[in-house]
Design an enzyme around this catalytic site. Structure first.
Site, PDB file in Angstrom:
ATOM      1  N   ASP A 242     -20.067  15.212  73.356  1.00 11.80           N
ATOM      2  CA  ASP A 242     -20.107  14.055  74.245  1.00 11.80           C
ATOM      3  C   ASP A 242     -18.662  13.653  74.535  1.00 11.80           C
ATOM      4  O   ASP A 242     -18.185  12.624  74.107  1.00 11.80           O
ATOM      5  CB  ASP A 242     -20.871  12.913  73.551  1.00 11.80           C
ATOM      6  CG  ASP A 242     -20.970  11.693  74.447  1.00 11.80           C
ATOM      7  OD1 ASP A 242     -20.846  11.845  75.683  1.00 11.80           O
ATOM      8  OD2 ASP A 242     -21.140  10.587  73.914  1.00 11.80           O
TER       9      ASP A 242
ATOM     10  N   ASN B   4     -13.102  12.587  71.801  1.00 16.50           N
ATOM     11  CA  ASN B   4     -13.728  11.375  72.346  1.00 16.50           C
ATOM     12  C   ASN B   4     -12.724  10.287  72.714  1.00 16.50           C
ATOM     13  O   ASN B   4     -13.106   9.148  72.968  1.00 16.50           O
ATOM     14  CB  ASN B   4     -14.758  10.824  71.361  1.00 16.50           C
ATOM     15  CG  ASN B   4     -15.709  11.897  70.877  1.00 16.50           C
ATOM     16  OD1 ASN B   4     -15.604  12.344  69.733  1.00 16.50           O
ATOM     17  ND2 ASN B   4     -16.585  12.362  71.747  1.00 16.50           N
TER      18      ASN B   4
ATOM     19  N   ILE C 268     -11.662   5.069  74.592  1.00 14.97           N
ATOM     20  CA  ILE C 268     -12.525   5.598  73.534  1.00 14.97           C
ATOM     21  C   ILE C 268     -13.952   5.722  74.036  1.00 14.97           C
ATOM     22  O   ILE C 268     -14.473   4.795  74.648  1.00 14.97           O
ATOM     23  CB  ILE C 268     -12.517   4.639  72.314  1.00 14.97           C
ATOM     24  CG1 ILE C 268     -11.081   4.364  71.872  1.00 14.97           C
ATOM     25  CG2 ILE C 268     -13.335   5.220  71.169  1.00 14.97           C
ATOM     26  CD1 ILE C 268     -10.946   3.161  70.972  1.00 14.97           C
ATOM     27  N   CYS C 269     -14.568   6.877  73.772  1.00  9.25           N
ATOM     28  CA  CYS C 269     -15.977   7.059  74.123  1.00  9.25           C
ATOM     29  C   CYS C 269     -16.801   6.806  72.870  1.00  9.25           C
ATOM     30  O   CYS C 269     -16.873   7.640  71.977  1.00  9.25           O
ATOM     31  CB  CYS C 269     -16.211   8.484  74.634  1.00  9.25           C
ATOM     32  SG  CYS C 269     -17.942   8.826  74.945  1.00  9.25           S
ATOM     33  N   LEU C 270     -17.349   5.611  72.776  1.00 13.35           N
ATOM     34  CA  LEU C 270     -18.098   5.235  71.580  1.00 13.35           C
ATOM     35  C   LEU C 270     -19.257   4.349  72.020  1.00 13.35           C
ATOM     36  O   LEU C 270     -19.058   3.360  72.724  1.00 13.35           O
ATOM     37  CB  LEU C 270     -17.163   4.485  70.625  1.00 13.35           C
ATOM     38  CG  LEU C 270     -17.713   4.094  69.266  1.00 13.35           C
ATOM     39  CD1 LEU C 270     -18.110   5.316  68.464  1.00 13.35           C
ATOM     40  CD2 LEU C 270     -16.690   3.279  68.493  1.00 13.35           C
TER      41      LEU C 270
END
Lengths: 202, 152
Positions: B119, B79, B86-88
């Site tokens: 994801d 992620n 950052i994928c959050l």
């Protein structure tokens, strides 16, 4: 002197003196009481208002200033920077919650509990703002509707299968086929959204 | 630059006087909206013993808009991409002004403990992760040792 009270608008203000070190010893989490090593009495005198720390209950969850104080863009507390109360029992400075709901990310949700934020219409303090909130929640619904259409992740259960995930065009065709004379204004409004989508997608 | 909102001042003070274990965040002298951050890799994760450097920036609209956070230290994580992005969810669609710098950094630390290859942001890493989780974790461990170990 005699005073006649004409009207009472109860406003949620209360304080707990949880930082009494003697009382803290017996509590479950004594370490919580070390957050504010300040002398509370002294701070009261210096600031003229309550010490409003992050863990306090009596701060606006958005700007973290005291309910008795103002939002960051105001100088004078009180009527010029009022509080509003949500149905979810979360309260904010009117200006703070309004600015939040006006953003795209808010999706109309309460910052604290992520439920749809709605004013409690029964409370007198909310009354002057009901109309304004009504208009902003309407704008949010429209925005969310469009966002979901573009995402392709439209919530099928909410909008039915009239909402295709890939393009708006076919939706309108299918829709017109289903159309009956009995359709209400509200649905016409939805049609105008589909029209809008066509323009943007092609 | 406009004056710093009281909320940011308060958050900064608390980050320094009452820091989150395993996380440091210090504002830059020239720009108090820019923070130099370190996050320790969570115990039991492939990032354990690593100290990761990040940068965090509070946009003008904060707290109506989420802080911008990026890893500066190279990290092998499904992620987090090679640019450190950052994928959050809480940094994007699920941001709420009730969140703060400290809660965001805690979420990032938690992301290190539980990568989500379904994801992904770094697709190649996510593929490796799904194909052979053990091997991917070994790579993550190796990278942590290589890039996230403080110089003695």
């Amino acid at each position: 002197m005699k005073l006649d009270i004409k009207r009472v608008n109860p406003v949620f203000t209360w304080s707990w003196d949880t930082r009494d070190p003697a009382a803290a010893k017996d509590r479950q989490y004594p370490f919580l009481y070390n957050y504010y090593p300040v002398d509370v009495e002294k701070a009261h005198l210096e600031n003229g208002n309550a010490v409003d720390g992050d863990e306090d209950e009596d701060v606006c969850g958005i700007c973290r200033a005291s309910y008795n104080g103002t939002c960051p863009s105001c100088k004078i507390p009180g009527d010029s920077c009022p509080l509003v109360a949500g149905l979810c029992h979360h309260h904010f400075h009117y200006h703070c919650i309004f600015r939040w709901l006006d953003t795209n990310t808010s999706k109309g949700l309460c910052p604290m509990c992520r439920q749809q934020f709605q004013l409690n219409s029964k409370l007198p303090i909310n009354r002057p703002y009901l109309e304004k909130f009504e208009s902003i929640t309407k704008a949010i619904r429209e925005r969310v509707f469009l966002d979901e259409a573009f995402d392709g992740n439209s919530q099928q259960e909410e909008y039915g299968n009239e909402m295709p995930s890939d393009s708006g065009g076919t939706g309108q065709e299918r829709r017109s086929a289903d159309q009956s004379d009995l359709e209400e204004d509200e649905e016409e409004q939805e049609d105008s959204f589909y029209g809008h989508l066509d323009v943007n997608i092609e | 630059m406009a004056s710093l909102p009281k909320r940011i001042i308060k958050e900064t003070e608390r980050l320094i006087t009452d820091p989150v274990p395993g996380i440091t965040a210090e504002p830059h002298d020239d720009n108090l909206r820019y923070f130099e951050v370190t996050v320790e890799g969570p115990v039991g994760s492939p990032y354990e013993n690593g100290i990761f450097q990040l940068e965090l920036y509070l946009p003008d609209d904060y707290p109506m808009e989420a802080p911008k956070v990026r890893f500066l230290t190279k990290i092998y994580h499904p992620n987090i991409d090679r640019l450190g992005r950052i994928c959050l969810d809480v940094l994007k669609t699920n941001w709420s002004p009730a969140l703060q710098i400290r809660t965001v950094l805690l979420s990032i630390q938690a992301l290190l403990a539980s990568p989500n290859p379904n994801d992904p942001l770094a697709n190649d890493v996510a593929e490796d992760w799904i194909k052979d989780e053990e091997a991917a974790k070994q790579t993550a461990k190796k990278w942590s040792k290589l890039y996230a170990t403080p110089k003695q």
